[in-house]
Design an enzyme around this catalytic site. Structure first.
Site, short mmCIF file in Angstrom:
data_model
loop_
_atom_site.label_atom_id
_atom_site.label_comp_id
_atom_site.label_asym_id
_atom_site.label_seq_id
_atom_site.Cartn_x
_atom_site.Cartn_y
_atom_site.Cartn_z
N ASP A 1 16.16 4.86 21.16
CA ASP A 1 17.53 5.47 22.07
C ASP A 1 17.23 5.43 23.29
OD1 ASP A 1 18.79 6.02 19.50
OD2 ASP A 1 18.26 8.11 19.62
N GLU B 1 20.04 2.63 5.23
CA GLU B 1 18.89 1.64 5.70
C GLU B 1 17.74 2.43 6.16
OE1 GLU B 1 21.78 -2.18 6.06
OE2 GLU B 1 20.63 -1.35 7.81
N HIS C 1 -7.32 -13.55 2.94
CA HIS C 1 -6.21 -12.60 2.57
C HIS C 1 -5.57 -12.52 3.95
CE1 HIS C 1 -9.59 -9.92 3.25
NE2 HIS C 1 -8.87 -9.14 4.03
N ASP D 1 0.74 -1.26 0.10
CA ASP D 1 0.16 0.01 0.02
C ASP D 1 0.85 1.39 0.19
OD1 ASP D 1 -2.47 -1.10 -0.20
OD2 ASP D 1 -2.62 -1.55 1.98
N GLU E 1 23.20 -9.69 14.44
CA GLU E 1 21.80 -9.45 13.69
C GLU E 1 21.26 -10.91 13.48
OE1 GLU E 1 22.61 -5.09 11.67
OE2 GLU E 1 22.62 -7.08 10.33
N TYR F 1 -10.11 -0.79 1.61
CA TYR F 1 -10.01 -0.96 3.06
C TYR F 1 -9.67 0.07 3.83
CZ TYR F 1 -10.11 -5.97 4.41
OH TYR F 1 -10.54 -6.99 4.67
N PHE G 1 19.41 -6.07 5.08
CA PHE G 1 19.82 -5.28 6.21
C PHE G 1 20.13 -6.28 7.18
CE2 PHE G 1 16.67 -1.63 5.63
CZ PHE G 1 17.18 -1.46 4.34
#
Length: 753
Positions: free
Chosen positions: A523, A633, A512, A378, A564, A463, A655
């Site tokens: 932070d 990013e 759906h 969207d 990560e 929607y 990422f």
């Protein structure tokens, strides 16, 4: 007249006078208007609001200046987007270009210079030797003197032209092609749909094709009737249109699909019908009370309850920053990705640098080609752009504060979205905390649960999504989204109920999933944070008393995650019950000052990795992924992913590359969502009850005690008070003495559509 008659008349007159006096004395006087008592002025608050303009969306004046500059200095002829053909150059949209986080923090915290105010302009350059999408940064505002091409720096190369979003003009040209083609099958249309094609509505699907470079879209046809949603009235005909060429004369339909069969052209469909080779299912035009009508069926009854603020709002709004009982934040609305917050503080300390919606996915399943290929992203349609004027008293409380926004999206001048955001204090009719003591001593202590709410509502074709940020007295920040509006449906045929439920004579409510993705730049007690997980398991121990019975004792297991890859939690896999973000500081009791992330979601399965478009949706692999913050990013997705998911412009999977996250500036990427199996009660509209998801950020040893103990709304009652209202802020309300002023109702949401 005799004396007796006079006495009778005199008595009646006195009785009448007495009755009138009684009425006048006992008649309830209309309450006066409550005086407004604004929150106390705060110089630091005013300074913070002025500094928060670094995050502000572009004003109408700034947008106009950017458009003027581009027309005069870009060096290429520009056509207004509402009239532009694919072979023209046009400005698609303009929005604020935010400075880097380092620049902003130097300005906010370190006394550095104010960053330059700049805009990002996205242009579709179809009139070039090599048509492409180009992004320019334009500045400084309000009087631009430069522009620079940032496309290659942002995306690693030029943006192919086929990735551009579909403009309103392009949709209109496709619809004109559809009308021309449908006229080639008049007898079929009359038999199937009681139509000549001119009164049918076409609903787009996306993505557009089957491989990178395609621009071929399935359009699903519906009966349309003014004043009601056409989404529940499919006629059974779907058309695949190739609109990839720059020359409109080369656009063509590739397939006509009806009742389980494909036909290469309208003429072929008409010929097959004439030969009796098409199984037609006649669909009548909608009646006066069609399926999906939202017209009231009963006359109005007594008015519903009205939340009031007897002394006016207790929050303060200055420009793009609000403050409320220790909370303050800057807010805005991206034209593509929607609502966002910046510099979120509680009691003067920054908790979040950014909290922003990134994407909303609706992925369908069906035995119809349009629905089975649909994966709506969207943001490419414009979550912010399609946030229209809110209806006072329904979308938000009647006395909420309403905020206007301005946009340039496919327009020659800025357009206003009046009252498209609202801010209000919400009484949740639940104690935030309470205790009644009947042991040792008697007392009652409690605090009503109220929160400040920032809300927007986006209407994305069928929607409607209600986006909320809630700020609680306990220091918790809650993020919610509710889905409502019309379901998207398709024509019921064959084994259609393998993909949903029948909800109308010929209507299949197609299954759906809804997935929403958020960026949470934390932070917590500083910029350097650690990710910790905490959960329980049982350990077998012998009790330390005679007999030493065997006990199964819960024990706490703590972990600090280092990289990560271990901080990426797949969708559907168990998530540790406590996920916390810790700062370097410790509270009074020796624990790291932390905030806990708590998800409230039941997402469906992610798109299988075998799908050729999965990388474009790879943020959906994870319910939570924590990465080291990188300036490059900025977003987990791109508006260009919708029309080329096979070669995504931004792939979130890149990422998550196993960088160290211990003691770094961290970003949490959060996916929430749910599976929706439409059913009879979704007609006419899906209701928000049970169709909401979200997450909460709440303090975990961040304070030394619950910060809500400082709330001026606290209630404390003791037996010695005799039940008097002295210890209860709402115990002696001045309701009889005054009434809040109610602004007159007006709705202008149908302008600037």
């Amino acid at each position: 007249m005799n004396v007796k008659t006079v006495l009778v008349l005199l008595v009646l007159a006195l009785a009448t006078i007495f009755a009138l006096v009684c009425v006048l004395l006992t008649r309830e006087r209309a309450p006066g208007v409550c005086p407004h008592q604004p929150p106390e002025q705060d110089e630091d608050e005013a300074d913070a609001a002025e500094r928060s303009l670094v995050f502000a969306d572009l004003s109408a004046e700034e947008l106009a200046q950017v458009l003027r500059y581009l027309r005069e200095h870009l060096g290429v002829p520009l056509v207004e987007a509402s009239r532009a053909l694919p072979s023209d150059n046009c400005v698609s949209w303009v929005e604020v270009q935010l400075p880097s986080k380092a620049e902003v923090l130097r300005f906010l915290d370190g006394g550095g210079a104010r960053p330059a105010r700049e805009a990002l302009a996205v242009l579709y350059l179809g009139g070039q030797a090599e048509p492409n999408v180009t992004e320019y940064v334009v500045g400084p505002l309000p009087a631009p003197t430069y522009h620079r091409d940032v496309t290659v720096r942002k995306y690693g190369g030029k943006l192919p032209y086929h990735r551009r979003t579909v403009t309103a003009r392009e949709y209109a040209d496709v619809e004109e092609l559809l009308r021309r083609e449908l006229r080639r099958a008049p007898h079929f249309l009359h038999a199937c749909c009681a139509s000549d094609g001119s009164d049918l509505a076409a609903l787009t699907t996306a993505p557009r094709g089957a491989r990178s470079g395609d621009r071929a879209t399935w359009f699903v046809l519906f009966h349309a009737q003014p004043g009601t949603g056409f989404f529940l009235s499919p006629v059974g005909l779907e058309v695949l249109v190739d609109h990839s060429a720059l020359d409109l004369s080369r656009w063509r339909p590739l397939s006509f699909y009806y009742n389980g069969r494909h036909f290469p052209s309208a003429e072929a469909l008409e010929a097959a019908f004439a030969a009796g080779d098409v199984a037609v299912v006649p669909v009548e035009k909608p009646s006066e009370q069609p399926l999906g009508s939202l017209r009231p069926r009963r006359p109005p009854g007594p008015p519903p309850p009205l939340p009031v603020e007897l002394r006016g709002p207790r929050y303060r709004l200055r420009g793009n920053r609000f403050s409320f009982q220790g909370w303050s934040a800057a807010f805005g609305m991206s034209p593509s990705s929607g609502p966002r917050l910046f510099d979120v503080r509680f009691r003067g300390e920054r908790l979040l640098y950014e909290l922003s919606l990134q994407e909303a996915l609706a992925l369908y399943g069906s035995n119809c080609p349009g629905a089975m290929t649909t994966r709506y992203l969207d943001a490419s349609f414009g979550i912010g752009v399609f946030s229209y004027e809110l209806v006072r008293g329904v979308d938000c409380p009647y006395l909420a504060t309403y905020v206007d926004r301005h946009y340039v999206v496919e327009a020659a001048a800025p357009r206003a979205r009046r009252a498209s955001l609202c801010l209000f204090e919400h009484d949740e009719a639940l104690p935030l905390r309470r205790h009644f003591s009947d042991a040792h001593s008697g007392y009652y202590g409690g605090l009503r649960r109220s929160a400040l709410v920032l809300r927007a509502v986006s209407t994305l074709v069928n929607y409607d999504y209600v986006w909320d940020f809630l700020f609680h007295a306990s220091g918790a920040l809650e993020v919610r989204v509710h889905a409502t509006g019309y379901i998207s449906s398709c024509f019921l045929h064959g084994r259609g109920t393998d993909y949903g439920n029948r909800v109308g004579p010929h209507t299949l409510g197609t299954m759906h999933l809804h997935h929403m993705h958020y960026k949470v730049d934390l932070d917590v007690a500083g910029q350097h944070n650690w990710l910790e997980t905490q959960d329980m398991e049982y350990e077998a121990v012998r009790a330390p008393w005679p007999g030493q019975p065997l006990l199964q004792r819960p024990v706490l297991r703590r972990r600090r995650l280092q990289r990560e890859d271990e901080a990426a939690f797949p969708l559907g896999a168990p998530l540790p019950r406590y996920v916390t973000f810790a700062g370097a500081q410790r509270n009074k009791w020796g624990h790291p000052r932390s905030y806990r992330l708590q998800l409230r979601s039941a997402p469906a399965e992610a798109l299988p990795a075998s799908s050729p478009m999965e990388r474009a949706l790879s943020w959906g692999r994870y319910q939570l992924a924590v990465t080291r913050r990188r300036e490059e990013e900025q977003s987990s997705t791109s508006v260009y992913n919708q029309n080329d998911p096979w070669t995504p412009t931004v792939a979130f999977a890149d990422f998550v590359d196993n960088e160290t996250i211990a003691g770094e500036d961290l970003v949490a990427w959060v996916t929430v969502g749910f599976l929706h199996l439409p059913h009879a009660e979704d007609i006419p509209n899906t209701v928000t009850v049970g169709n909401g998801v979200g997450f909460i950020l709440r303090p975990y040893n961040y304070f030394d005690e619950d910060p809500s103990v400082d709330s001026p709304d606290s209630t404390y009652l003791v037996p010695e008070g005799g039940g008097a209202c002295d210890g209860h802020p709402l115990g002696c309300p001045p309701a009889a003495a005054c009434a809040p002023p109610l602004p007159p109702f007006h709705y202008g949401g149908f302008t600037n559509l």
